[in-house]
Motif scaffolding. Sequence first.
Motif, mmCIF file in Angstrom:
data_model
loop_
_atom_site.group_PDB
_atom_site.id
_atom_site.type_symbol
_atom_site.label_atom_id
_atom_site.label_comp_id
_atom_site.label_asym_id
_atom_site.label_seq_id
_atom_site.Cartn_x
_atom_site.Cartn_y
_atom_site.Cartn_z
ATOM 1 N N ASP A 106 -9.567 -3.511 -36.251
ATOM 2 C CA ASP A 106 -9.500 -3.216 -34.813
ATOM 3 C C ASP A 106 -9.321 -1.718 -34.583
ATOM 4 O O ASP A 106 -9.953 -1.140 -33.690
ATOM 5 C CB ASP A 106 -8.360 -3.982 -34.147
ATOM 6 N N ASP A 107 -8.468 -1.079 -35.391
ATOM 7 C CA ASP A 107 -8.279 0.369 -35.276
ATOM 8 C C ASP A 107 -9.554 1.120 -35.652
ATOM 9 O O ASP A 107 -9.881 2.143 -35.048
ATOM 10 C CB ASP A 107 -7.114 0.839 -36.145
ATOM 11 N N GLN A 108 -10.281 0.619 -36.649
ATOM 12 C CA GLN A 108 -11.552 1.233 -37.017
ATOM 13 C C GLN A 108 -12.531 1.197 -35.846
ATOM 14 O O GLN A 108 -13.173 2.197 -35.523
ATOM 15 C CB GLN A 108 -12.177 0.520 -38.220
ATOM 16 N N THR A 137 -2.168 7.540 -37.982
ATOM 17 C CA THR A 137 -1.257 6.436 -38.264
ATOM 18 C C THR A 137 -0.383 6.102 -37.065
ATOM 19 O O THR A 137 -0.308 6.883 -36.117
ATOM 20 C CB THR A 137 -0.372 6.805 -39.483
ATOM 21 N N THR A 138 0.266 4.960 -37.138
ATOM 22 C CA THR A 138 1.214 4.581 -36.076
ATOM 23 C C THR A 138 2.563 5.268 -36.265
ATOM 24 O O THR A 138 3.362 5.303 -35.348
ATOM 25 C CB THR A 138 1.431 3.052 -36.060
ATOM 26 N N SER A 139 2.796 5.806 -37.430
ATOM 27 C CA SER A 139 4.077 6.444 -37.734
ATOM 28 C C SER A 139 4.245 7.739 -36.946
ATOM 29 O O SER A 139 3.285 8.466 -36.705
ATOM 30 C CB SER A 139 4.170 6.766 -39.235
ATOM 31 N N GLY A 146 -0.775 18.378 -48.437
ATOM 32 C CA GLY A 146 -2.027 19.063 -48.131
ATOM 33 C C GLY A 146 -2.787 18.582 -46.915
ATOM 34 O O GLY A 146 -3.910 19.026 -46.669
ATOM 35 N N ALA A 147 -2.196 17.683 -46.127
ATOM 36 C CA ALA A 147 -2.871 17.238 -44.896
ATOM 37 C C ALA A 147 -2.963 18.403 -43.912
ATOM 38 O O ALA A 147 -2.090 19.273 -43.872
ATOM 39 C CB ALA A 147 -2.116 16.076 -44.269
ATOM 40 N N LYS A 148 -4.015 18.393 -43.113
ATOM 41 C CA LYS A 148 -4.228 19.444 -42.110
ATOM 42 C C LYS A 148 -3.638 19.085 -40.749
ATOM 43 O O LYS A 148 -3.352 19.964 -39.948
ATOM 44 C CB LYS A 148 -5.719 19.724 -41.934
ATOM 45 N N PHE A 149 -3.517 17.776 -40.490
ATOM 46 C CA PHE A 149 -2.934 17.365 -39.215
ATOM 47 C C PHE A 149 -2.298 15.993 -39.348
ATOM 48 O O PHE A 149 -2.562 15.251 -40.299
ATOM 49 C CB PHE A 149 -3.970 17.378 -38.077
ATOM 50 N N PHE A 150 -1.451 15.690 -38.395
ATOM 51 C CA PHE A 150 -0.789 14.386 -38.319
ATOM 52 C C PHE A 150 -0.996 13.884 -36.900
ATOM 53 O O PHE A 150 -0.541 14.490 -35.946
ATOM 54 C CB PHE A 150 0.713 14.520 -38.614
ATOM 55 N N PHE A 151 -1.726 12.789 -36.757
ATOM 56 C CA PHE A 151 -2.155 12.259 -35.470
ATOM 57 C C PHE A 151 -1.566 10.858 -35.329
ATOM 58 O O PHE A 151 -1.960 9.946 -36.034
ATOM 59 C CB PHE A 151 -3.680 12.221 -35.483
ATOM 60 N N THR A 152 -0.608 10.699 -34.435
ATOM 61 C CA THR A 152 -0.036 9.377 -34.179
ATOM 62 C C THR A 152 -1.003 8.608 -33.279
ATOM 63 O O THR A 152 -1.382 9.089 -32.207
ATOM 64 C CB THR A 152 1.353 9.492 -33.527
ATOM 65 N N LYS A 153 -1.401 7.420 -33.727
ATOM 66 C CA LYS A 153 -2.394 6.620 -33.009
ATOM 67 C C LYS A 153 -1.890 6.251 -31.608
ATOM 68 O O LYS A 153 -0.855 5.629 -31.470
ATOM 69 C CB LYS A 153 -2.677 5.308 -33.744
ATOM 70 N N PRO A 154 -2.662 6.617 -30.586
ATOM 71 C CA PRO A 154 -2.312 6.155 -29.242
ATOM 72 C C PRO A 154 -2.851 4.743 -29.018
ATOM 73 O O PRO A 154 -3.829 4.339 -29.653
ATOM 74 C CB PRO A 154 -3.011 7.155 -28.325
ATOM 75 N N SER A 155 -2.225 4.009 -28.131
ATOM 76 C CA SER A 155 -2.716 2.657 -27.834
ATOM 77 C C SER A 155 -3.717 2.669 -26.678
ATOM 78 O O SER A 155 -4.431 1.706 -26.466
ATOM 79 C CB SER A 155 -1.541 1.730 -27.508
ATOM 80 N N VAL A 196 -6.620 8.143 -23.848
ATOM 81 C CA VAL A 196 -5.768 9.125 -24.531
ATOM 82 C C VAL A 196 -6.355 9.444 -25.910
ATOM 83 O O VAL A 196 -6.412 10.603 -26.317
ATOM 84 C CB VAL A 196 -4.312 8.614 -24.645
ATOM 85 N N LEU A 197 -6.806 8.414 -26.619
ATOM 86 C CA LEU A 197 -7.432 8.628 -27.923
ATOM 87 C C LEU A 197 -8.639 9.552 -27.786
ATOM 88 O O LEU A 197 -8.798 10.500 -28.561
ATOM 89 C CB LEU A 197 -7.852 7.291 -28.552
#
Length: 136
Positions: A12-14, A86-88, A101-110, A114-115
């Motif tokens: 579903d997230d995909q 991620t949801t975290s 080494g990640a370039k960004f951290f994107f918390t999944k919006p519902s 917004v996404l």
Amino acid sequence: MNKIFLIDDDEDDQLFFKDALELINPLLQCDTAGNGKIALEKLKNNDSLPDLIFLDLNMPVMNGFEFLTEIKNKNHFNKIPIGIFTTSNIIDDIERTKNLGAKFFFTKPSDFKVLCIKLRNLLKEDFTNEDFISIK
């Protein structure tokens, strides 16, 4: 930027992600994998590498932390910018992925709108510099 690779075990997230990309830029190609092990196999067997990888943290077989550690040790793949999707929103997860080494951290919006807004803005970023981006 032409090719995006999403590594996420939630179908579903995909779909949510791919629909947002399609709306933002229909010319973007998006490949997916359900875990880090499948993703590594796809990368090894593909002639053209993605321009950007979006990586979930919580997956079976090989999770996001394990994938990030593995790929950053492979010379052929370690230049591909990887961001966490991620949801975290746990500070320790953000710091750990940044250190790996990640370039960004994107918390999944519902919310789909917004996404789309956040993805559109993120895809304008220059990932060649050393800046780390946190998107909540």
